[in-house]
Design a protein around this motif. Structure first.
Motif, PDB file in Angstrom:
ATOM      1  N   ASN A 251       0.832  -1.202   0.000  1.00  0.00           N
ATOM      2  CA  ASN A 251       0.000   0.000   0.000  1.00  0.00           C
ATOM      3  C   ASN A 251       0.870   1.258   0.000  1.00  0.00           C
ATOM      4  O   ASN A 251       0.763   2.111   0.869  1.00  0.00           O
ATOM      5  CB  ASN A 251      -0.914  -0.028   1.231  1.00  0.00           C
ATOM      6  N   GLN A 256       1.361   0.547  -5.755  1.00  0.00           N
ATOM      7  CA  GLN A 256       0.150   0.881  -6.489  1.00  0.00           C
ATOM      8  C   GLN A 256       0.417   1.107  -7.976  1.00  0.00           C
ATOM      9  O   GLN A 256      -0.400   0.751  -8.833  1.00  0.00           O
ATOM     10  CB  GLN A 256      -0.519   2.124  -5.882  1.00  0.00           C
ATOM     11  N   ASP A 275      -7.309  -4.085  -1.026  1.00  0.00           N
ATOM     12  CA  ASP A 275      -7.001  -2.842  -0.331  1.00  0.00           C
ATOM     13  C   ASP A 275      -6.632  -3.167   1.118  1.00  0.00           C
ATOM     14  O   ASP A 275      -7.456  -3.674   1.872  1.00  0.00           O
ATOM     15  CB  ASP A 275      -8.219  -1.915  -0.366  1.00  0.00           C
TER      16      ASP A 275
END
Length: 613
Positions: A251, A256, A275
Motif C-alpha cells: 500500500n 500501487q 485494499d
C-alpha cells in the motif's frame, strides 16, 4: 486464452456443451437436466442455457457441486481444473495459452545449491515475530542456508531460483536480500499451487505471500519487488489456469503503480484489487488484525471496472433531479421571447445559430446574450472574428439602452451592467452586500483564431470568472476552409467534448450555403449549414434566424423569425415571429419598440402591431 475467457466461450455454447458432456440429459425450457455429473437421466442436476446465467449449473442432490461449465467439464471427465481447461480448449478449437515466438531467447541456469532443513518459527525469531507458523514455512519449503533464510522459487518440483534473506541483528540495520544470478524469472510459491486451483493472490514480497497463505488463501509473490515485472512473460502460461487473480501489492506509491501495470497486462476482467486499508502490506495486516483481517481484505477485493462503464442504478440521483427539473439542463436559460418558452439553453450543450448573411443572426444572438447577462445574471465570454470588439459592444450597448446614440450616463450604466459592475436594480455589486451579477468578457482576437488557444482561454474564463456561456462567431473564423469537412467535424467534436468536460453552453454561429438562384424568401434549415453534416449532428440545438425581406419595417408583417429546428433534450421546436427596431437593434414579439434594459421603461414605439395587447 485464460480460464475466464474459456469459461465465457463455453457459456456462449451452453446447449452444445451440455449435450456433449451429458448426452443422456434432456432440455427442459431454458435448462438442461440430468441425474448427476455421471450423466444418467434425472432432474437433480440443472444447467442454465441462456441469459446472464448461461453455463451456471448446480447438482441439487449434492449442494457442494456446482459452478460454471469448466467446473462441469472437470467433474464429468474426472479431470483436474487445468486439464479440464486444456481439454475444453481443444473442443472449442482455441489454443490454451498460445506461445509467441521471440527474436532471441535468453539462456538461464538452474541453481545447484543444497538447502538445509525447513525452518521452525520457534527456532527463528524472525518468523515468530511475523506470526508465520511452521506449516506455512513447510508448504513453501522455506529452509536454512548457512546463516541465511532460503526461499526457493520452484515450478513442478524443480528449483528455478533461490532468494536469500539475512535478517537484521540491530535496529539500525536493514534486512539484506540476495538471489541466485542468471535464473529464469518466476513467481515465488508455485509449490503450493495444484491443478485444481482457479484463484490465487499475488503479493509484492515473500513474507506477504506466507501471510496470505496462513490466512487460508494460496498466494504467489513477485520475485524482485514492484519495479521488475519480467516474470509476467515467463509465468504467462502458468497463470492462465486462474479465473480470478487477487493483486495484493504493498500500500505505497511503488506498489500501487506496479498494481496498475500488472492489472493491464494480466487483464482487468480477472484481476481483483486488494485494499490493505491502514496497513502497509499483508504481513502488517496479519500482525495487527490477525488471519481474519487478511481474509477480510481479500474477500472485500473488487474488480477495477472502467470508469466509463456504469450500471443503470448509478444514475438514480441524477434521474431524480432530471424528472424534478433540478438540473441545469432541465431549467436552463431562456430567450427574451415568450413564444420560445419551450426552448432552453441548458448546460453541457452546443447550440448552432445559422441564417443567411445579413439576416441578423449575430445581432439577435447578441440581444439574447444581453438578456442573459442583465436579467438572468449569466456570465458570458464572446469571440467575434468578424467584428472588432468595440463594434460588438456598440451594438450591445444600443440594445441595453434602447437608443441609437446613448448619452454618457446611459453608456456608463450599460457598461456597468454588461461588465458586472451593477446588478439589475442599479446596486453596485460588492462582496460585502452579496449581490450577484452577470458579466461579459471578450476574447480579443480579430480575424481567424486558433481553436486550441481559444479553448484554453475559455477554460480560464470558466474557472476564474465562472463564465457559463461561450459565443464563437463564427465557425469560418476558426481558420478552417469551407471544403475541409474533416477539420470541421473535428472542431465540432472538440466543442462537444469541451462543453461536456466543463459543464458550459457553447453558441456557435455557422453560415448556411447560398440558396439556389439567390432566393432567400424561405428560411434555411439545419441541413443547409455549410460544410460537414457533423456540425449539426453533434449539436444539441439548432436555431435559424430569418429576415422577412418583404416586410417594410413599418407595416404589420413581422420582420424576422427565430426558428428552432433541433432541441435534443425536449424535442420541442418552437418558432416565434419578431419585430425589429432599427435604432436600438432590439427584437420584440408584438410591436416595434425600444425598451431600456437599465430602467425597464419604453424609450420609443415606432409601430403598434395588431398583435399587441
Amino acid at each position: 486464452m485464460d480460464a475466464r475467457e474459456v469459461s465465457q466461450l463455453l457459456a456462449d455454447k451452453a446447449l452444445s456443451v451440455s449435450e456433449y458432456l451429458l448426452p443422456n440429459g434432456r432440455k427442459n425450457g431454458n435448462e438442461w437436466c440430468c441425474g448427476s455429473v455421471n450423466g444418467e437421466e434425472g432432474q437433480s442436476l440443472k444447467v442454465h442455457l441462456c441469459g446472464s446465467k448461461a453455463g451456471v449449473w448446480k447438482d441439487f442432490s449434492d449442494q457442494d457441486k456446482g459452478g460454471d461449465l469448466l467446473d462441469l467439464w472437470a467433474a464429468c471427465r474426472s479431470l483436474s481444473f487445468v486439464d479440464a481447461l486444456k481439454d475444453a480448449c481443444r473442443w472449442l478449437g482455441v489454443e490454451f495459452a498460445p506461445k509467441f515466438s521471440v527474436a532471441s531467447k535468453k539462456s538461464f541456469t538452474r541453481p545447484s545449491v543444497r538447502l538445509g532443513a525447513v525452518i521452525e518459527p520457534q527456532a527463528n525469531g524472525y518468523f515468530d515475530r511475523r506470526r508465520i507458523n511452521g506449516s506455512t514455512l513447510k508448504a513453501y519449503c522455506v529452509a536454512n542456508h548457512d546463516r541465511e533464510i532460503a526461499f526457493p522459487l520452484m515450478v513442478d518440483g524443480a528449483v528455478y531460483n533461490v532468494k536469500y534473506l539475512t535478517p537484521r541483528r540491530k535496529r539500525d540495520e536493514k534486512n539484506r536480500w540476495r538471489q541466485e544470478s542468471n535464473c529464469e524469472p518466476c513467481l515465488f510459491g508455485w509449490q503450493v499451487i495444484t491443478p485444481d486451483d482457479d484463484k490465487v493472490v499475488i503479493t509484492e514480497g515473500e513474507i506477504d505471500a506466507l501471510s496470505v497463505f496462513q490466512s487460508g488463501v494460496k498466494a504467489l509473490s513477485m520475485p524482485s519487488g514492484a519495479k521488475n515485472l519480467e516474470w509476467i512473460e515467463y509465468d504467462w502460461e502458468r497463470l492462465q489456469q486462474f479465473r480470478v487473480i487477487y493483486l495484493a501489492l504493498d500500500n505505497d506509491d511503488a506498489g500501487q503503480l506496479a498494481t496498475m501495470e500488472v492489472l493491464q497486462r494480466l487483464g482487468e476482467h480477472r484481476c481483483k484489487l486488494v485494499d490493505w486499508g491502514d496497513f502497509k502490506d499483508a504481513n502488517e495486516c496479519l500482525c495487527e488484525a490477525g488471519e481474519a483481517g487478511v481474509l477480510d481484505a481479500i474477500v472485500g477485493a473488487e474488480y477495477k471496472k472502467p470508469e466509463d462503464l456504469k450500471n443503470a442504478i448509478e444514475y438514480a440521483e441524477i434521474l431524480f433531479q432530471d424528472f424534478n427539473g433540478l438540473l441545469d439542463t432541465a431549467t436552463g436559460n431562456t430567450t427574451p421571447f415568450a413564444g420560445m418558452k419551450d426552448f432552453k439553453f441548458g448546460m453541457d450543450q452546443l447550440t448552432v445559430w445559422t441564417g443567411y448573411s445579413g439576416h441578423g443572426k449575430s445581432q439577435l444572438l447578441g440581444y439574447c446574450m444581453c438578456e442573459m447577462i442583465l436579467r438572468q445574471k449569466e456570465r458570458i465570454c464572446l469571440f467575434s472574428g468578424e467584428m472588432k470588439p468595440y463594434k460588438v459592444l456598440n451594438r450591445m450597448v444600443r440594445q441595453v439602452c434602447g437608443k441609437l446614440r446613448p448619452d454618457q450616463d446611459d453608456l456608463t450604466d450599460a457598461l456597468n451592467l454588461l461588465s458586472g459592475g451593477m446588478n439589475i436594480n442599479g446596486e453596485r455589486c460588492t462582496e460585502e452586500n452579496g449581490n450577484e451579477s452577470g458579466g461579459l468578457w471578450i476574447y480579443d482576437v480579430n480575424g481567424a483564431a486558433s481553436l486550441e488557444r481559444m479553448l484554453n482561454v475559455f477554460k480560464y474564463a470558466k474557472q476564474r470568472y465562472n463564465c457559463r456561456h461561450f459565443v464563437i462567431d463564427s465557425l469560418m473564423m476558426l481558420g478552417v476552409a469551407e471544403s475541409d469537412v474533416d477539420r470541421q467535424k473535428k472542431i465540432a467534436e472538440m466543442l462537444r467534448d469541451f462543453k461536456s468536460q466543463n459543464n458550459i453552453h457553447i453558441h456557435l454561429v455557422a453560415h448556411p450555403r447560398k440558396p439556389d438562384n439567390g432566393d432567400e424568401s424561405k428560411p434555411p434549415n439545419k441541413h443547409d449549414v455549410r460544410g460537414s453534416a457533423g456540425i449539426t449532428d453533434l449539436a444539441d440545438n439548432v436555431l435559424v434566424v430569418w429576415r422577412n425581406s418583404e416586410a417594410t419595417g413599418y407595416g404589420a408583417d413581422p420582420d424576422a423569425k427565430l426558428i428552432c429546428q433541433k432541441q435534443r433534450d425536449s424535442g420541442c421546436q418552437p418558432m416565434v415571429n419578431l419585430f425589429f427596431d432599427r435604432e436600438s437593434c432590439q427584437y420584440h414579439e408584438r410591436e416595434r419598440e425600444a425598451i431600456s434594459m437599465i430602467t425597464g421603461e419604453r424609450v420609443r414605439r415606432d409601430f403598434k402591431s395588431p398583435y399587441a395587447r
